[in-house]
Write an enzyme that holds these catalytic residues in place. Structure first.
Site, PDB file in Angstrom:
ATOM      1  N   SER A   1       4.343  -0.192  -8.649  1.00  5.28           N
ATOM      2  CA  SER A   1       3.556   0.093  -7.089  1.00  5.28           C
ATOM      3  C   SER A   1       2.921   1.231  -7.379  1.00  5.28           C
ATOM      4  CB  SER A   1       4.783   0.995  -6.289  1.00  5.28           C
ATOM      5  OG  SER A   1       4.774   1.981  -5.154  1.00  5.28           O
TER       6      SER A   1
ATOM      7  N   TYR B   1      12.073   7.378  -7.029  1.00  6.89           N
ATOM      8  CA  TYR B   1      11.566   5.619  -7.217  1.00  6.89           C
ATOM      9  C   TYR B   1       9.841   5.191  -7.527  1.00  6.89           C
ATOM     10  CZ  TYR B   1       9.007   1.840  -4.253  1.00  6.89           C
ATOM     11  OH  TYR B   1       8.305   0.689  -5.000  1.00  6.89           O
TER      12      TYR B   1
ATOM     13  N   LYS C   1       9.336   3.097 -11.551  1.00  8.59           N
ATOM     14  CA  LYS C   1       8.818   2.439 -11.311  1.00  8.59           C
ATOM     15  C   LYS C   1       7.266   2.735 -12.288  1.00  8.59           C
ATOM     16  CE  LYS C   1       8.961  -0.631  -7.882  1.00  8.59           C
ATOM     17  NZ  LYS C   1       9.718  -1.873  -8.103  1.00  8.59           N
TER      18      LYS C   1
END
Length: 337
Positions: A124, A148, A152
């Site tokens: 991402s 989050y 990643k």
């Protein structure tokens, strides 16, 4: 090739499964259906008129995952499975690390056991945090600002370390910008649980009458109209990038990173007005204060993917809005009909 697709029933996963099947690959899907619906896979088969193998498996379930590998001769893995809501990750960081990072570790251990060492990873643009300038290049510093994004980045680092320890491992890390839109058939699209976290499904649900109005967070950013600017990419263009990445794996590239975006930024108000134009619907909205952690501008420099993957986004903002509306209009309750 026979490709294992983790999280293949989800939004990006289901669209990628369509393109994989159209390209002649065999696919095996594992998904725990925590944020997806099995109906998407029935529709993938309807679109492609091809069969797929599906197992309701959580990638943290080592035994169940090993059984899938025992049953199928897997060549490569496309790894989508993971939790993806930024706000939830701030509230429940351990859940995100346990699911995203812990699940990937088990997946890689099982892959290693069965001598499958090629993986395309769904990363991402959040790994960049607040970039010092735009457009964003792959070599920019990475400093994600939420669990989050950190999950990643941790996975990216794990895959890099695997390659250092064993040069047979090849990993292509695809840093997505903002996927939107839906398959042109209107059969599959984005179907978030509860209130959408992302702009396009929020707009779509207002247009179809499921939500009353849109909340626009901030109109005092240093942008042309004061609202945040993002690089929105059509989900089909994004899906096609995974096919090119699988081809690149055949060259044994080690670990490589690519931005997948259009290279253009669109503001929130531009997205609203374009959606209104293609749908004929009015989208009422309220202007609220900025959200903590939001940034003014974020868009990609996708030139490396064009050069090394022979990939570029072809669909524009009107295609994104038109296809998103086609999906939502035909499926006002998503897959829950």
């Amino acid at each position: 090739m026979k490709i294992l697709v983790t999280g293949g029933a989800g939004y990006i996963g289901s669209h990628t499964c369509v393109e994989l099947l159209k390209a002649g690959h065999e696919i095996v899907i594992v998904d725990n259906l925590s944020n997806s619906n099995k109906k998407s896979l029935h529709r993938v088969q309807a679109i492609t008129e091809k069969k797929l193998d599906f197992y309701k498996v959580d990638i943290r379930d080592r035994k169940a995952l090993e059984q899938v590998f025992e049953k199928h001769d897997i060549n490569s893995v496309v790894h989508f499975a993971g939790l993806k809501a930024v706000g939830e990750s701030v509230e429940k960081p351990l859940l995100y690390y346990k699911n995203n990072v812990g699940g990937t570790i088990i997946l890689c251990e099982v892959m290693n056991k069965f001598d499958v060492k090629d993986i395309v990873f769904s990363s991402s643009a959040t790994v960049y945090g607040d970039p010092h300038k735009v457009p964003i290049k792959e070599k920019f510093p990475v400093h994600p600002t939420n669990p989050y994004g950190r999950s990643k980045l941790m996975i990216e680092e794990i895959l890099n370390d695997l390659n250092v320890s064993d040069s047979e491992w090849n990993a292509i890390l695809l840093r997505y910008f903002n996927p939107v839109g839906a398959h042109e058939s209107g059969l599959i699209g984005e179907d978030p649980n509860d209130i959408p976290n992302n702009l396009m499904p929020y707009i779509s649900q207002v247009a179809v009458g499921k939500l009353d109005k849109l909340h626009v967070f901030g109109k005092d950013y240093p942008t042309e109209d004061g609202t945040g600017v993002r690089d929105y990419i059509h989900v089909v263009d994004l899906s096609l990038g995974h096919l090119n990445a699988l081809d690149k794996l055949q060259e044994n590239p080690g670990v490589t990173v690519y931005n997948l975006g259009t290279g253009e930024g669109y503001s929130v108000l531009e997205m609203i007005s374009t959606f209104e134009k293609v749908s004929g619907k009015s989208i009422p909205y309220d202007i609220l204060d900025r959200r903590s952690g939001d940034i003014a501008e974020c868009y990609a420099d996708p030139s490396l993917a064009k050069k090394e993957l022979n990939w570029e986004a072809k669909r524009g903002i009107e295609d994104m809005c038109k296809d998103a509306w086609h999906w939502q209009k035909n499926n006002p309750q998503g897959y829950k009909i």
